[in-house]
Design a protein around this motif. Structure first.
Motif, PDB file in Angstrom:
ATOM      1  N   SER A 193      40.363  36.262  54.395  1.00 46.19           N
ATOM      2  CA  SER A 193      40.952  35.698  53.182  1.00 46.19           C
ATOM      3  C   SER A 193      40.466  34.288  52.903  1.00 46.19           C
ATOM      4  O   SER A 193      41.000  33.620  52.013  1.00 46.19           O
ATOM      5  CB  SER A 193      42.482  35.698  53.284  1.00 46.19           C
ATOM      6  OG  SER A 193      42.906  34.916  54.379  1.00 46.19           O
ATOM      7  N   ASN A 194      39.458  33.812  53.647  1.00 46.73           N
ATOM      8  CA  ASN A 194      38.978  32.462  53.370  1.00 46.73           C
ATOM      9  C   ASN A 194      38.153  32.446  52.086  1.00 46.73           C
ATOM     10  O   ASN A 194      37.559  33.451  51.681  1.00 46.73           O
ATOM     11  CB  ASN A 194      38.174  31.912  54.553  1.00 46.73           C
ATOM     12  CG  ASN A 194      36.866  32.652  54.753  1.00 46.73           C
ATOM     13  OD1 ASN A 194      35.875  32.364  54.098  1.00 46.73           O
ATOM     14  ND2 ASN A 194      36.867  33.628  55.661  1.00 46.73           N
ATOM     15  N   ALA A 195      38.118  31.290  51.439  1.00 51.84           N
ATOM     16  CA  ALA A 195      37.512  31.176  50.112  1.00 51.84           C
ATOM     17  C   ALA A 195      36.042  31.532  50.106  1.00 51.84           C
ATOM     18  O   ALA A 195      35.551  32.173  49.162  1.00 51.84           O
ATOM     19  CB  ALA A 195      37.710  29.753  49.580  1.00 51.84           C
ATOM     20  N   MET A 196      35.302  31.134  51.134  1.00 52.19           N
ATOM     21  CA  MET A 196      33.871  31.407  51.166  1.00 52.19           C
ATOM     22  C   MET A 196      33.598  32.904  51.232  1.00 52.19           C
ATOM     23  O   MET A 196      32.822  33.450  50.443  1.00 52.19           O
ATOM     24  CB  MET A 196      33.225  30.700  52.360  1.00 52.19           C
ATOM     25  CG  MET A 196      31.718  30.939  52.474  1.00 52.19           C
ATOM     26  SD  MET A 196      30.795  30.242  51.084  1.00 52.19           S
ATOM     27  CE  MET A 196      30.881  28.500  51.501  1.00 52.19           C
TER      28      MET A 196
ATOM     29  N   ARG B  73      39.014  27.988  39.630  1.00 50.35           N
ATOM     30  CA  ARG B  73      39.747  27.766  38.380  1.00 50.35           C
ATOM     31  C   ARG B  73      41.090  28.493  38.398  1.00 50.35           C
ATOM     32  O   ARG B  73      42.119  27.941  37.992  1.00 50.35           O
ATOM     33  CB  ARG B  73      38.904  28.235  37.183  1.00 50.35           C
ATOM     34  CG  ARG B  73      39.485  27.826  35.822  1.00 50.35           C
ATOM     35  CD  ARG B  73      38.775  28.559  34.694  1.00 50.35           C
ATOM     36  NE  ARG B  73      37.344  28.329  34.710  1.00 50.35           N
ATOM     37  CZ  ARG B  73      36.730  27.289  34.128  1.00 50.35           C
ATOM     38  NH1 ARG B  73      37.445  26.380  33.493  1.00 50.35           N
ATOM     39  NH2 ARG B  73      35.415  27.184  34.179  1.00 50.35           N
ATOM     40  N   LEU B  74      41.084  29.732  38.865  1.00 52.75           N
ATOM     41  CA  LEU B  74      42.334  30.495  38.935  1.00 52.75           C
ATOM     42  C   LEU B  74      43.326  29.836  39.890  1.00 52.75           C
ATOM     43  O   LEU B  74      44.535  29.802  39.617  1.00 52.75           O
ATOM     44  CB  LEU B  74      42.037  31.925  39.391  1.00 52.75           C
ATOM     45  CG  LEU B  74      41.480  32.873  38.324  1.00 52.75           C
ATOM     46  CD1 LEU B  74      41.011  34.169  38.967  1.00 52.75           C
ATOM     47  CD2 LEU B  74      42.531  33.166  37.259  1.00 52.75           C
ATOM     48  N   ALA B  75      42.812  29.320  40.998  1.00 51.95           N
ATOM     49  CA  ALA B  75      43.693  28.647  41.958  1.00 51.95           C
ATOM     50  C   ALA B  75      44.371  27.447  41.318  1.00 51.95           C
ATOM     51  O   ALA B  75      45.588  27.248  41.460  1.00 51.95           O
ATOM     52  CB  ALA B  75      42.894  28.224  43.185  1.00 51.95           C
TER      53      ALA B  75
ATOM     54  N   GLN C 131      44.745  28.942  49.969  1.00 52.30           N
ATOM     55  CA  GLN C 131      46.183  29.105  49.771  1.00 52.30           C
ATOM     56  C   GLN C 131      46.464  30.025  48.586  1.00 52.30           C
ATOM     57  O   GLN C 131      47.390  30.852  48.625  1.00 52.30           O
ATOM     58  CB  GLN C 131      46.840  27.741  49.534  1.00 52.30           C
ATOM     59  CG  GLN C 131      46.880  26.851  50.762  1.00 52.30           C
ATOM     60  CD  GLN C 131      47.778  25.645  50.550  1.00 52.30           C
ATOM     61  OE1 GLN C 131      48.950  25.788  50.200  1.00 52.30           O
ATOM     62  NE2 GLN C 131      47.224  24.458  50.752  1.00 52.30           N
ATOM     63  N   TYR C 132      45.681  29.875  47.531  1.00 49.40           N
ATOM     64  CA  TYR C 132      45.842  30.742  46.368  1.00 49.40           C
ATOM     65  C   TYR C 132      45.568  32.209  46.731  1.00 49.40           C
ATOM     66  O   TYR C 132      46.321  33.116  46.325  1.00 49.40           O
ATOM     67  CB  TYR C 132      44.915  30.291  45.258  1.00 49.40           C
ATOM     68  CG  TYR C 132      44.734  31.315  44.153  1.00 49.40           C
ATOM     69  CD1 TYR C 132      45.753  31.601  43.267  1.00 49.40           C
ATOM     70  CD2 TYR C 132      43.519  32.000  44.006  1.00 49.40           C
ATOM     71  CE1 TYR C 132      45.599  32.544  42.257  1.00 49.40           C
ATOM     72  CE2 TYR C 132      43.343  32.939  43.007  1.00 49.40           C
ATOM     73  CZ  TYR C 132      44.387  33.217  42.132  1.00 49.40           C
ATOM     74  OH  TYR C 132      44.225  34.150  41.144  1.00 49.40           O
ATOM     75  N   ILE C 133      44.499  32.439  47.495  1.00 44.73           N
ATOM     76  CA  ILE C 133      44.152  33.803  47.887  1.00 44.73           C
ATOM     77  C   ILE C 133      45.304  34.426  48.696  1.00 44.73           C
ATOM     78  O   ILE C 133      45.698  35.575  48.459  1.00 44.73           O
ATOM     79  CB  ILE C 133      42.843  33.819  48.694  1.00 44.73           C
ATOM     80  CG1 ILE C 133      41.661  33.486  47.784  1.00 44.73           C
ATOM     81  CG2 ILE C 133      42.622  35.157  49.377  1.00 44.73           C
ATOM     82  CD1 ILE C 133      40.363  33.219  48.521  1.00 44.73           C
TER      83      ILE C 133
ATOM     84  N   VAL D 283      47.389  37.749  47.542  1.00 45.93           N
ATOM     85  CA  VAL D 283      47.512  38.946  48.376  1.00 45.93           C
ATOM     86  C   VAL D 283      48.975  39.272  48.641  1.00 45.93           C
ATOM     87  O   VAL D 283      49.369  40.454  48.657  1.00 45.93           O
ATOM     88  CB  VAL D 283      46.750  38.743  49.693  1.00 45.93           C
ATOM     89  CG1 VAL D 283      47.034  39.880  50.680  1.00 45.93           C
ATOM     90  CG2 VAL D 283      45.243  38.630  49.441  1.00 45.93           C
ATOM     91  N   ALA D 284      49.788  38.246  48.791  1.00 44.59           N
ATOM     92  CA  ALA D 284      51.218  38.448  49.067  1.00 44.59           C
ATOM     93  C   ALA D 284      52.011  38.796  47.816  1.00 44.59           C
ATOM     94  O   ALA D 284      53.208  39.061  47.901  1.00 44.59           O
ATOM     95  CB  ALA D 284      51.791  37.188  49.712  1.00 44.59           C
ATOM     96  N   GLY D 285      51.358  38.777  46.658  1.00 43.63           N
ATOM     97  CA  GLY D 285      52.047  39.075  45.404  1.00 43.63           C
ATOM     98  C   GLY D 285      52.918  37.969  44.906  1.00 43.63           C
ATOM     99  O   GLY D 285      53.840  38.193  44.118  1.00 43.63           O
ATOM    100  N   GLU D 286      52.599  36.733  45.330  1.00 50.01           N
ATOM    101  CA  GLU D 286      53.438  35.596  44.961  1.00 50.01           C
ATOM    102  C   GLU D 286      52.931  34.870  43.714  1.00 50.01           C
ATOM    103  O   GLU D 286      53.582  33.931  43.245  1.00 50.01           O
ATOM    104  CB  GLU D 286      53.501  34.609  46.127  1.00 50.01           C
ATOM    105  CG  GLU D 286      54.178  35.221  47.357  1.00 50.01           C
ATOM    106  CD  GLU D 286      54.050  34.344  48.586  1.00 50.01           C
ATOM    107  OE1 GLU D 286      53.374  33.295  48.481  1.00 50.01           O
ATOM    108  OE2 GLU D 286      54.606  34.721  49.652  1.00 50.01           O
ATOM    109  N   VAL D 287      51.777  35.273  43.183  1.00 53.84           N
ATOM    110  CA  VAL D 287      51.255  34.689  41.934  1.00 53.84           C
ATOM    111  C   VAL D 287      50.797  35.815  41.017  1.00 53.84           C
ATOM    112  O   VAL D 287      50.557  36.933  41.445  1.00 53.84           O
ATOM    113  CB  VAL D 287      50.079  33.718  42.200  1.00 53.84           C
ATOM    114  CG1 VAL D 287      50.557  32.520  42.974  1.00 53.84           C
ATOM    115  CG2 VAL D 287      48.934  34.402  42.919  1.00 53.84           C
TER     116      VAL D 287
END
Length: 369
Positions: free
Chosen positions: A194-197, A342-344, A359-361, A365-369
């Protein structure tokens, strides 16, 4: 779990174990052979053990394992659980005959890109020399490139120009923010990363593979491995002055980068399979690896040029403008990384926060956004 190995038949893998030959003429393999678990020297096929079961349970993907652990490349796990390194990356002396070295690369690369059967095959095509030579080996296969929908990305521009020069059929896969939000959880579930890279790199691969699968193709040819094997990264040019590598020579830095492949490749393989296609990576065949390992520094990278031997090797096969083209990393050339960032920020994860995209990813994944 009992299942035939991926990437090679059991007899080939068995012979490689017994002989200790790290490059036995395959495109990589992993799986169970005579009760032993194996993963080839470059980790071209992933294999995961479940640490929660003391390594007795395993899968080709991390899904459904309580504590998935990626088996080290070149390793055999015996039936009693003992692990031993069976294969290590060869370290031949550099070839002093430059013409012979380029000829060896040419023979290996062209044999490998022409080997896959064209039935059901599409090509991931970014307009650089890597994907261009892969496409040249499969002249009937359609080419696919991804890019963000609201901007003409570098990769789309380069792919259009290269496809025109090569007279190839090109399909542009335009993705938007909704596509990114849909795909990120699927990629994270498939890869366990789940890391950004990793997610930024995986996104355009996923979109290309998804479209190719929807169009009826079940295999996708990719140019993975060329940058690592042939000196494609800027950090290998002057390694003594580059903090990103530990080595002090071009060959040493290139070897260091090659040894990063076992960790990188599972991301790509699992992403493509999750999208519905089987990856085909001809530039990672043993014969190509063998030819690349013997290259001298002068045929890898200089201040003026990178992937020197590969570019010379495909002279006459790939148009000159394409052969010499420079490319951005896929996450930047497609704008996947930019739009993920941008989405983050739009979701409230500001740049001042530590690892705001990561953190955004996790929240997505957790359905929090």
């Amino acid at each position: 779990m009992t299942e035939p190995p991926h990437g090679a038949d059991a007899s080939t893998a068995r012979d490689a174990i017994e002989s200790g030959d790290p490059l036995p003429g395959t495109g990589g393999f992993a799986g169970e052979v005579d009760g032993r678990l194996v993963r080839d020297v470059l980790g071209r096929e992933p294999l995961y053990l479940d640490a929660a079961s003391d390594g007795r349970d395993w899968r080709f993907e991390p899904t459904d394992l309580a504590e998935p652990e990626l088996l080290d490349a070149g390793t055999v796990v015996e039936p009693d659980g003992a692990r031993r390194e069976v294969w290590s990356l060869p370290n031949p002396a550099p070839e002093t005959d430059h013409e012979a070295a380029v000829d060896a690369v040419r023979d290996a690369v062209l044999t490998s890109v022409r080997e896959p059967n064209s039935d059901g095959l599409a090509v991931a095509f970014s307009g650089g020399v890597d994907s261009a030579v892969v496409a040249a080996g499969a002249p009937e296969a359609p080419c696919y490139v991804a890019g963000f929908a609201d901007a003409e990305s570098h990769d789309v521009d380069a792919a259009r120009e290269a496809a025109a020069a090569m007279d190839r059929d090109l399909h542009v896969v335009a993705f938007d923010h909704d596509d990114i939000e849909r795909a990120v959880p699927e990629i994270v579930r498939a890869t366990g990363r789940s890391n950004a890279m990793d997610v930024g790199i995986a996104l355009p691969l996923y979109f290309v593979a998804e479209r190719a699968a929807a169009d009826g193709f079940d295999r996708l040819a990719v140019g993975q491995g060329a940058d690592e094997l042939f000196g494609g990264y800027r950090k290998v040019v002057d390694p003594a002055e580059d903090h990103r590598v530990d080595a002090n020579t071009v060959r040493g830095a290139t070897r260091e980068v090659i040894r990063s492949l076992p960790d990188q490749l599972p991301r790509d393989v699992l992403t493509l399979r999750a999208a519905g296609v089987e990856p085909v990576a001809p530039l990672l065949h043993d014969r190509v690896v063998d030819a690349a390992l013997g290259l001298p520094a002068e045929l890898l990278a200089t201040d003026e040029e990178r992937k020197i031997a590969l570019r010379r090797a495909v002279d006459g096969v790939v148009p000159d403008d394409v052969r010499g083209a420079e490319k951005k990393a896929v996450q930047y050339g497609t704008y996947a990384a930019r739009e993920l960032d941008r989405l983050a920020r739009q979701a409230g994860f500001k740049k001042r926060m530590d690892d705001h995209v990561g953190q955004y990813i996790d929240a997505l994944v957790a359905g929090e956004v």
